[in-house]
Design an enzyme around this catalytic site. Structure first.
Site, PDB file in Angstrom:
ATOM      1  N   ASP A  24      85.096  14.308  19.787  1.00 49.07           N
ATOM      2  CA  ASP A  24      84.064  15.266  19.413  1.00 49.07           C
ATOM      3  C   ASP A  24      84.749  16.287  18.535  1.00 49.07           C
ATOM      4  O   ASP A  24      85.803  16.816  18.880  1.00 49.07           O
ATOM      5  CB  ASP A  24      83.406  15.934  20.625  1.00 49.07           C
ATOM      6  CG  ASP A  24      82.074  16.545  20.205  1.00 49.07           C
ATOM      7  OD1 ASP A  24      81.137  15.788  19.886  1.00 49.07           O
ATOM      8  OD2 ASP A  24      81.969  17.793  20.136  1.00 49.07           O
TER       9      ASP A  24
ATOM     10  N   LYS B 101      95.157  12.458   4.792  1.00 51.20           N
ATOM     11  CA  LYS B 101      94.230  13.148   5.696  1.00 51.20           C
ATOM     12  C   LYS B 101      94.616  12.853   7.144  1.00 51.20           C
ATOM     13  O   LYS B 101      94.705  13.756   7.969  1.00 51.20           O
ATOM     14  CB  LYS B 101      92.772  12.730   5.424  1.00 51.20           C
ATOM     15  CG  LYS B 101      91.819  13.441   6.384  1.00 51.20           C
ATOM     16  CD  LYS B 101      90.350  13.098   6.235  1.00 51.20           C
ATOM     17  CE  LYS B 101      89.565  13.768   7.364  1.00 51.20           C
ATOM     18  NZ  LYS B 101      88.158  13.394   7.428  1.00 51.20           N
TER      19      LYS B 101
HETATM   20  P1  IMP Z   1      80.276  14.739  16.404  1.00 48.95           P
HETATM   21  O1  IMP Z   1      79.981  13.318  16.073  1.00 48.95           O
HETATM   22  O2  IMP Z   1      79.274  15.408  17.254  1.00 48.95           O
HETATM   23  O3  IMP Z   1      81.689  14.923  16.892  1.00 48.95           O
HETATM   24  O4  IMP Z   1      80.143  15.541  15.036  1.00 48.95           O
HETATM   25  C1  IMP Z   1      81.141  15.557  14.129  1.00 48.95           C
HETATM   26  C2  IMP Z   1      80.662  16.280  12.870  1.00 48.95           C
HETATM   27  O5  IMP Z   1      81.640  17.265  12.529  1.00 48.95           O
HETATM   28  C3  IMP Z   1      80.578  15.341  11.697  1.00 48.95           C
HETATM   29  O6  IMP Z   1      79.285  14.814  11.536  1.00 48.95           O
HETATM   30  C4  IMP Z   1      80.982  16.220  10.537  1.00 48.95           C
HETATM   31  O7  IMP Z   1      79.887  16.964  10.101  1.00 48.95           O
HETATM   32  C5  IMP Z   1      81.985  17.173  11.176  1.00 48.95           C
HETATM   33  N1  IMP Z   1      83.353  16.635  11.096  1.00 48.95           N
HETATM   34  C6  IMP Z   1      84.146  16.207  12.138  1.00 48.95           C
HETATM   35  N2  IMP Z   1      85.315  15.747  11.678  1.00 48.95           N
HETATM   36  C7  IMP Z   1      85.256  15.848  10.345  1.00 48.95           C
HETATM   37  C8  IMP Z   1      86.177  15.500   9.310  1.00 48.95           C
HETATM   38  O8  IMP Z   1      87.264  14.944   9.523  1.00 48.95           O
HETATM   39  N3  IMP Z   1      85.763  15.776   8.067  1.00 48.95           N
HETATM   40  C9  IMP Z   1      84.571  16.348   7.775  1.00 48.95           C
HETATM   41  N4  IMP Z   1      83.671  16.669   8.679  1.00 48.95           N
HETATM   42  C10 IMP Z   1      84.015  16.431   9.975  1.00 48.95           C
END
Ligand code: IMP
Length: 201
Positions: free
Chosen positions: A69, A175
């Site tokens: 997350d 990255k």
């Molecule tokens: P999750 O799936 O709820 O963890 O949401 C993660 C969200 O955070 C993604 O949809 C992106 O908007 C943002 N995010 C997380 N990691 C990255 C990254 O490595 N690059 C750019 N955005 C990220």
């Protein structure tokens, strides 16, 4: 060793697969389990959401599961979008919608006040075992315009000072070397390799 990655985010999955490519770990994405439900991310911290995703998928599949997350915290926005990064511009928002909303929120804010950080909590869960948590964080600055076509999410707006490039301009290897996700995953991998070693003994 087989490891389920509890994400439907293809950007994350690609990075995690690349990071684990040289290990003897067989990665299974959620596409291998089409019957699984969506896990609602209703926690207030990255760690809470990562644990919930990993533990739910581990219980439903009976397999070792890793969940990430993550999100972007911007100091000038009191830490927003934070745990709401994926749905900052509303439920079902695209990366483009979220980036556009971020640019509006930061409109008129000078460069020196546009610090942001990508944060990641990664949870490793297995049925009947204690969940392990790992963290990563990388600092940067939010640009007023997107640059680059790699990565995903907020990458085109996130300037990494060390390289004077955005995350979307850096090759995936670079990255992964510096990112919040790369940092957390390398810690998780060390634990996984230890477990594999013990299993083999
Ligand atoms: P999750 O799936 O709820 O963890 O949401 C993660 C969200 O955070 C993604 O949809 C992106 O908007 C943002 N995010 C997380 N990691 C990255 C990254 O490595 N690059 C750019 N955005 C990220």
């Amino acid at each position: 060793m087989e490891l389920v990655i509890a994400t439907r985010n293809q950007g994350k999955l690609k990075e995690i697969r690349r990071l684990l490519a040289e290990s003897a770990i067989e990665v299974r994405g959620l596409e291998s389990f089409p019957e699984l439900p969506e896990v609602e991310e209703d926690g207030t911290t990255f760690a809470e959401n990562a644990c919930k995703k990993a533990e739910t998928i581990a219980r439903l599949t009976g397999r070792l599961t890793l969940a990430d997350d993550s999100g972007l915290e911007v100091a000038a926005l009191a830490g927003a979008p934070g745990v709401y990064s994926a749905r900052y511009a509303g439920a079902g928002a695209s990366d483009g919608d979220n980036n556009a909303k971020l640019l509006v929120a930061l409109d008129g804010i000078p460069a020196e006040q546009r610090q942001g950080a990508f944060c990641c909590a990664m949870a490793l869960a297995a049925p009947g075992q204690d969940t392990r948590l790992f963290f990563g964080r990388v600092e940067g600055r939010i640009l007023p315009e997107p640059r680059g076509s790699g990565g995903f999410g907020y990458d085109p707006l996130f300037l990494v000072r060390e390289f004077a490039q955005t995350m979307a301009e850096l090759p995936m290897e670079t990255k992964n070397r510096i990112s919040h996700r790369g940092q957390a995953l390398r810690q998780a991998l060390a634990v996984l390799l230890e477990v594999m070693k013990e299993d083999a003994e």
